[in-house]
Design an enzyme around this catalytic site. Structure first.
Site, PDB file in Angstrom:
ATOM      1  CE1 TYR A 145      -8.194   1.867 -10.018  1.00  0.00           C
ATOM      2  CE2 TYR A 145      -6.106   2.028 -11.170  1.00  0.00           C
ATOM      3  CZ  TYR A 145      -7.072   1.268 -10.540  1.00  0.00           C
ATOM      4  OH  TYR A 145      -6.879  -0.084 -10.422  1.00  0.00           O
ATOM      5  N   GLY A 158       4.101  -3.580  -3.621  1.00  0.00           N
ATOM      6  CA  GLY A 158       4.127  -3.782  -5.071  1.00  0.00           C
ATOM      7  C   GLY A 158       4.586  -2.503  -5.744  1.00  0.00           C
ATOM      8  NE  ARG A 159       0.483   2.386  -5.979  1.00  0.00           N
ATOM      9  CZ  ARG A 159      -0.600   2.369  -6.773  1.00  0.00           C
ATOM     10  NH1 ARG A 159      -0.551   2.923  -7.962  1.00  0.00           N
ATOM     11  NH2 ARG A 159      -1.726   1.837  -6.360  1.00  0.00           N
ATOM     12  CB  CYS A 161     -13.334   2.729 -30.952  1.00  0.00           C
ATOM     13  SG  CYS A 161     -12.447   2.726 -32.490  1.00  0.00           S
ATOM     14  CD  GLU A 162     -14.539   2.068 -24.739  1.00  0.00           C
ATOM     15  OE1 GLU A 162     -15.186   2.878 -24.042  1.00  0.00           O
ATOM     16  OE2 GLU A 162     -14.860   0.892 -24.909  1.00  0.00           O
ATOM     17  N   GLY A 168       0.762  -1.248   0.000  1.00  0.00           N
ATOM     18  CA  GLY A 168       0.000   0.000   0.000  1.00  0.00           C
ATOM     19  C   GLY A 168       0.785   1.285   0.000  1.00  0.00           C
ATOM     20  CE1 TYR A 187      -1.238  -3.419  -8.703  1.00  0.00           C
ATOM     21  CE2 TYR A 187      -0.073  -1.470  -7.918  1.00  0.00           C
ATOM     22  CZ  TYR A 187      -0.594  -2.738  -7.693  1.00  0.00           C
ATOM     23  OH  TYR A 187      -0.448  -3.318  -6.461  1.00  0.00           O
ATOM     24  CD  GLU A 221       0.482  -9.133   1.650  1.00  0.00           C
ATOM     25  OE1 GLU A 221      -0.387  -8.405   1.115  1.00  0.00           O
ATOM     26  OE2 GLU A 221       0.197 -10.149   2.303  1.00  0.00           O
TER      27      GLU A 221
HETATM   28  N1  LLP Z   1      -1.299  -6.991  -0.858  1.00  0.00           N
HETATM   29  C1  LLP Z   1      -2.591  -7.101  -1.221  1.00  0.00           C
HETATM   30  C2  LLP Z   1      -3.441  -8.061  -0.531  1.00  0.00           C
HETATM   31  C3  LLP Z   1      -3.097  -6.282  -2.246  1.00  0.00           C
HETATM   32  O1  LLP Z   1      -4.378  -6.393  -2.588  1.00  0.00           O
HETATM   33  C4  LLP Z   1      -2.240  -5.356  -2.898  1.00  0.00           C
HETATM   34  C5  LLP Z   1      -2.749  -4.507  -3.969  1.00  0.00           C
HETATM   35  C6  LLP Z   1      -0.893  -5.300  -2.494  1.00  0.00           C
HETATM   36  C7  LLP Z   1      -0.464  -6.117  -1.466  1.00  0.00           C
HETATM   37  C8  LLP Z   1       0.081  -4.380  -3.121  1.00  0.00           C
HETATM   38  O2  LLP Z   1      -0.272  -3.052  -2.929  1.00  0.00           O
HETATM   39  P1  LLP Z   1       0.750  -1.877  -3.346  1.00  0.00           P
HETATM   40  O3  LLP Z   1       1.951  -1.992  -2.445  1.00  0.00           O
HETATM   41  O4  LLP Z   1       1.120  -2.088  -4.759  1.00  0.00           O
HETATM   42  O5  LLP Z   1      -0.034  -0.652  -3.129  1.00  0.00           O
HETATM   43  N2  LLP Z   1      -4.559  -1.211  -9.808  1.00  0.00           N
HETATM   44  C9  LLP Z   1      -4.427  -0.220  -8.772  1.00  0.00           C
HETATM   45  C10 LLP Z   1      -3.831  -0.775  -7.525  1.00  0.00           C
HETATM   46  C11 LLP Z   1      -4.601  -1.955  -6.974  1.00  0.00           C
HETATM   47  C12 LLP Z   1      -3.938  -2.565  -5.785  1.00  0.00           C
HETATM   48  C13 LLP Z   1      -4.567  -3.857  -5.456  1.00  0.00           C
HETATM   49  N3  LLP Z   1      -3.970  -4.526  -4.361  1.00  0.00           N
HETATM   50  C14 LLP Z   1      -3.626   0.963  -9.327  1.00  0.00           C
HETATM   51  O6  LLP Z   1      -3.222   0.926 -10.479  1.00  0.00           O
HETATM   52  O7  LLP Z   1      -3.440   1.956  -8.625  1.00  0.00           O
END
Ligand code: LLP
Length: 424
Positions: free
Chosen positions: A324, A283-284, A350-351, A247, A378, A281
């Site tokens: 978003y 990601g981003r 085409c959107e 997050g 993402y 966890e």
């Molecule tokens: N753990 C769980 C259970 C999650 O659902 C997620 C992201 C993460 C970890 C990783 O979160 P991060 O560190 O990346 O914030 N598509 C959206 C983001 C959706 C995130 C979904 N879950 C975007 O492009 O902003």
């Protein structure tokens, strides 16, 4: 000319005013590999990983990279080599992690709808933990593990009901959300879980949302979770780990992301009485600022109302702006001293919603290359084939080297699973 505030150690301009990603000219790269394409910087990924790793080393945390942010095999392999664990949400992601050489013993399985076959696959692979999100899921897991004669390691994903103050589509820890187990029900569900066969309770988990740029929601969630951990301990359910999810936000525009050291220190302070291991966890935060999307202007089109840069990349490649209203910085690859105009950068799909950026001050003309920044997370992983558009090439730059880590999809590959010969 605008100052290039977006430049980083990996993204620079050379003396000819050309954008360089590490030691590679983006103009040359586009000539050789074509556009649109995603380009990642190995140095940026390694640095982002190391920053995380170093901040949390004093806490001996296990960092499980959230595969959904970007699941390219080469990138997973790179992270596995750096020592990453993985947070997966599907059998497909598990298959990718294993194919990339990831260690199943460092894999946590999140997600609200795990199927029986996914559970079986993960049990046979020997993953670290299932983050279970409901009573029926718990019962299904117990049943499947018992049938296989194995013991499923389980955490309950608890919904702490805190507001992460982010886009409503990516807030997951509020009461109204489909995710996790209601805070008030968690204790009873843990007590139930310990009566079920085939399960071993090992931890607790929460994930409150994504692109969060302030510390307080995380700490509020942690404090609530720790209160639960104490109560669990008092009823004889000790835990081996606490997973605080992902997050952490990044800078796309003018956000001020949380400093990792502060984040780690604040967490560490609150965890000083907790004997188990911390899991995270992200990601981003690892991938987001480590990649860009390179696209070429097909047409510069003006109407009485607006100026449009119609580019060869589109919402199917990068859906975040459409979905978003997300901001991604857009930078001409070649800096030119020309008058800027207010431009909408749009794709060929085409959107009406096929917008990559609206009303930006840009000096662009036909054939110019544009770099769309902070698209490492993402971006590709949310891509689709809408309008029968092949998935773009993905490249990893490493110093002056360029590795093709995904070839541009062919038309045939796009419809390979369909049945053209069926005489219906
Ligand atoms: N753990 C769980 C259970 C999650 O659902 C997620 C992201 C993460 C970890 C990783 O979160 P991060 O560190 O990346 O914030 N598509 C959206 C983001 C959706 C995130 C979904 N879950 C975007 O492009 O902003």
């Amino acid at each position: 000319m605008k100052t290039d505030f977006f430049l980083t150690p990996e993204l620079t301009r050379n003396n000819q005013g050309e954008l360089m990603y590490e030691g590679v000219s983006l103009t040359l790269l586009a000539q050789v590999h074509g556009t649109p394409c995603y380009v990642y910087s190995k140095a940026a990924i390694c640095n982002a990983w190391q920053e995380f790793d170093e901040a949390f080393r004093p806490l001996s945390a296990l960092i499980c990279y959230a595969v959904k942010a970007n699941s390219n095999l080469s990138l997973l392999r790179l992270l596995a080599r750096l020592g990453a664990g993985f947070d997966i949400v599907s059998g497909g992601e598990l298959a990718r992690v294993l194919a990339a050489g990831g260690d199943p013993r460092k894999v946590v399985f999140s997600g609200v709808g795990k199927s029986s076959s996914e559970m079986k696959q993960a049990l046979l692979a020997g993953i670290l933990c299932f983050n279970v999100e409901s009573l029926p899921e718990l019962e299904r897991l117990s049943h499947i593990a018992s049938e296989l004669g194995v013991c499923a390691p389980v955490s309950l994903r608890v919904n702490p009901d805190v507001d992460p103050k982010t886009h409503r589509y990516i807030a997951t820890g509020l009461k109204q959300s489909k995710f996790g187990i209601a805070y008030e029900s968690a204790l009873a569900l843990y007590e139930h879980a310990r009566t079920l066969p085939g399960l071993q309770i090992t931890g607790i988990d929460c994930h409150i949302g994504s692109q969060i740029t302030s510390l307080s929601p995380f700490l509020e969630a942690l404090e609530r979770i720790l209160r639960l951990v104490e109560r669990l301990d008092s009823v004889g359910i000790p835990l081996r780990h606490l997973d605080l999810g992902g997050g952490l936000g990044i800078r796309y525009h003018d956000e001020e992301p949380v400093a990792l050291r502060t984040y780690a220190q604040e967490i560490g302070q609150r965890l000083r009485h907790f004997k188990g291991r911390l899991l995270l966890e992200p990601g981003r935060r690892i991938m987001g600022n480590s990649g860009l999307f390179l696209t070429r202007v097909e047409y510069y089109k003006t109407t009485p109302d607006r100026c449009f840069a119609v580019v060869d990349g589109a919402m199917n490649d990068l859906i975040r702006p459409a979905l978003y209203d997300a901001w991604h910085e857009i930078v001409p690859v070649l800096a030119r001293d020309r008058t800027e105009e207010l431009v909408d950068v749009v794709g060929p799909v085409c959107e009406t919603g096929d917008i990559l950026a609206s009303q930006r001050n840009l000096a662009v003309s036909q054939d110019d290359l544009l770099a769309i920044l902070s698209t490492g997370a993402y971006g590709s992983s949310m891509g689709s084939n809408y309008n029968a558009r092949p998935r773009p090439t993905e490249l990893l730059v490493d110093g002056t080297q360029v590795h093709v880590i995904r070839r541009r999809e062919s038309w045939e590959a796009m419809y390979a699973q369909e049945s053209p010969a069926l005489d219906l």
